[in-house]
Design a protein around this motif. Structure first.
Motif, PDB file in Angstrom:
ATOM      1  N   TYR A  76      21.161  59.032  81.035  1.00  0.00           N
ATOM      2  CA  TYR A  76      20.091  58.355  80.366  1.00  0.00           C
ATOM      3  C   TYR A  76      18.897  59.111  80.334  1.00  0.00           C
ATOM      4  N   CYS A 108      16.209  59.113  83.041  1.00  0.00           N
ATOM      5  CA  CYS A 108      16.422  59.690  84.454  1.00  0.00           C
ATOM      6  C   CYS A 108      16.461  61.197  83.985  1.00  0.00           C
ATOM      7  N   ASN A 161      13.663  48.362  89.300  1.00  0.00           N
ATOM      8  CA  ASN A 161      14.812  48.747  88.158  1.00  0.00           C
ATOM      9  C   ASN A 161      15.385  50.189  88.855  1.00  0.00           C
ATOM     10  N   HIS A 188      24.523  50.004  84.538  1.00  0.00           N
ATOM     11  CA  HIS A 188      25.427  49.203  83.863  1.00  0.00           C
ATOM     12  C   HIS A 188      26.488  48.537  84.511  1.00  0.00           C
TER      13      HIS A 188
HETATM   14  C1  LIG Z   1      22.537  54.585  82.494  1.00  0.00           C
HETATM   15  C2  LIG Z   1      21.231  54.151  82.682  1.00  0.00           C
HETATM   16  N1  LIG Z   1      20.572  54.678  83.995  1.00  0.00           N
HETATM   17  C3  LIG Z   1      19.273  54.192  84.227  1.00  0.00           C
HETATM   18  C4  LIG Z   1      18.715  53.169  83.556  1.00  0.00           C
HETATM   19  C5  LIG Z   1      17.299  52.520  83.725  1.00  0.00           C
HETATM   20  O1  LIG Z   1      17.276  51.267  83.726  1.00  0.00           O
HETATM   21  P1  LIG Z   1      15.670  50.675  83.723  1.00  0.00           P
HETATM   22  O2  LIG Z   1      14.979  50.959  82.550  1.00  0.00           O
HETATM   23  O3  LIG Z   1      16.098  49.278  84.019  1.00  0.00           O
HETATM   24  O4  LIG Z   1      14.990  51.422  85.177  1.00  0.00           O
HETATM   25  C6  LIG Z   1      19.292  52.513  82.114  1.00  0.00           C
HETATM   26  C7  LIG Z   1      18.794  51.714  81.346  1.00  0.00           C
HETATM   27  O5  LIG Z   1      19.288  50.886  80.456  1.00  0.00           O
HETATM   28  C8  LIG Z   1      20.508  53.144  81.938  1.00  0.00           C
HETATM   29  O6  LIG Z   1      21.287  52.749  80.853  1.00  0.00           O
END
Ligand SMILES: Cc1ncc(COP(=O)(O)O)c(C=O)c1O
Length: 390
Positions: free
Chosen positions: A109, A112, A82, A192
């Protein structure tokens, strides 16, 4: 020509739910899901052969198909579970020093942000989150706001390509060009992006890019990618070191050796890229996505009006894709979400970002005007209970 009803039948989604949250978690159409399960069954039938022989060949095929789709070399992109994994991998490899700065916005996010918070706590570096005034008005204002945070200690710019809670497309092409002029490396969080808006890594030319395939590309969950520009690859270490580090039989790419196989696990989701891309072709999904974007834009003024709020950007495909988000006023956002899902059977996120709450709808091929009409009717009903103030 397939109707939205026809398209809905391709998904395993509960038909009783109006699903307006493809942005958080995509759903996988059955032709792709069947292939995913076929891989899992092949593994169980012959674990040794599947894991030690077939997986690396199939991963290579997936990687090559993905590289063609996102326009980069197959040796520069590796499948990871991911985007969080990719952000962790890169953040931990940067060898940040006390006083170094990671420049970003206040609209990133949360997961992050947390990665950078931890790395900064551990290294003494600083996470500099520039305030982006909303609504966004022009790309230039955005770029000025971001770059006014640059100092001679800026080590990296970290930026969403499409934001989560606010669902905004950022002008990454212009930001990357400006960062290059200053000699600052840039990492784009495109969770996204793949399958949502076109992605051409070669022409964008970021230093690092991560994207999720399990959202808008509709692969099973656990399928994403991490692109690293060749010159940085020797310094990006695997998060989980395994046999590929100091590989007994090195391939042509140390980057792939280090990151591709992270021990025994189910790689099936990552193997499904070719099927997901074939599905897009079979159903002319680019055309469907275009219709989705029109539906998003067409309904945005009603969404804004009914919630007594303000759109977060001009209604322009430079800023808005298949999702739109507005700020809402509610004293009880959790109860509001609960009411939407459990009383009215609408799956739509209410997201907190900093001190504000946002409601965001995502439109995928199986959604239609009726879904949004239902949402608007339900919002009117809920407004009467005081759960939404508008
Ligand atoms: C802008 C953004 N970055 C990173 C992620 C992290 O994705 P994941 O939970 O699949 O690692 C997301 C998850 O929705 C996101 O919206």
């Amino acid at each position: 020509m397939n109707t939205t009803e026809d398209l809905k039948k391709l998904f395993l989604l509960n038909p009783d739910i109006t699903y307006l949250n493809f942005g958080s978690f995509g759903a996988t159409p059955t032709p792709i899901f069947d292939q995913y399960q076929a891989y899992q069954r092949a593994l169980e039938r012959d674990p040794v052969q599947f894991i030690t022989v077939a997986t690396s060949t199939l991963l290579k095929k997936s990687r090559e198909a993905l590289a063609e789709f996102i326009h980069c070399e197959a040796e520069d992109v590796v499948m990871v579970i991911n985007p969080s994994y990719a952000v962790n991998t890169i953040a931990k490899s940067l060898n940040l020093q006390p006083g170094d700065e990671i420049l970003t916005t206040n609209l990133e996010y949360g997961a992050c942000d947390r990665v950078w918070d931890l790395i900064c706590e551990q290294t003494g570096a600083k996470y500099v989150q520039q305030d982006i005034a909303l609504p966004l008005t022009t790309e230039e204002i955005f770029i000025d706001a971001l770059f006014s945070g640059v100092t001679n200690r800026t080590k990296l710019i970290f930026l969403s390509h499409i934001t989560s809670a606010t669902a905004l497309i950022f002008p990454v092409e212009k930001v990357i060009k400006a960062a290059k002029l200053l000699g600052i490396p840039i990492f784009i969080d495109g969770a996204h992006v793949p399958g949502h808006i076109p992605l051409d890594i070669h022409s964008l030319d970021p230093d690092y890019y991560t994207g999720a395939c399990h959202k808008w590309m509709m692969t099973p969950k656990g399928s994403s990618f991490m692109y690293v520009k060749k010159e940085h690859q020797p310094k990006i270490y695997p998060l989980a070191v395994s046999w590929g580090y100091k590989a007994a039989k090195p391939s042509a790419s140390t980057y792939i050796d280090w990151h591709e196989m992270s021990g025994t696990m189910d790689y099936a989701a990552r193997l499904c890229i070719p099927q997901a891309l074939q599905f897009r072709k079979d159903y002319a999904w680019d055309q469907i996505a275009k219709q989705c974007r029109s539906l998003v834009i067409k309904n945005a003024p009603t969404f804004e009006k009914i919630l007594g709020t303000q759109l977060l950007a001009p209604l322009d495909e430079r800023f808005i894709g298949q999702m739109i988000s507005v700020q809402i006023q509610s004293q009880h956002p959790e109860l509001l979400y609960h009411t939407l899902v459990h009383e009215h059977k609408i799956e739509i996120p209410i997201m907190q970002h900093q001190d504000a709450f946002y409601m965001r709808y995502s439109i995928q091929g199986f959604n239609d005007q009726q879904d949004l009409d239902k949402l608007f009717e339900v919002i009117e009903i809920i407004k009467k209970t005081g759960l939404i103030m508008a």
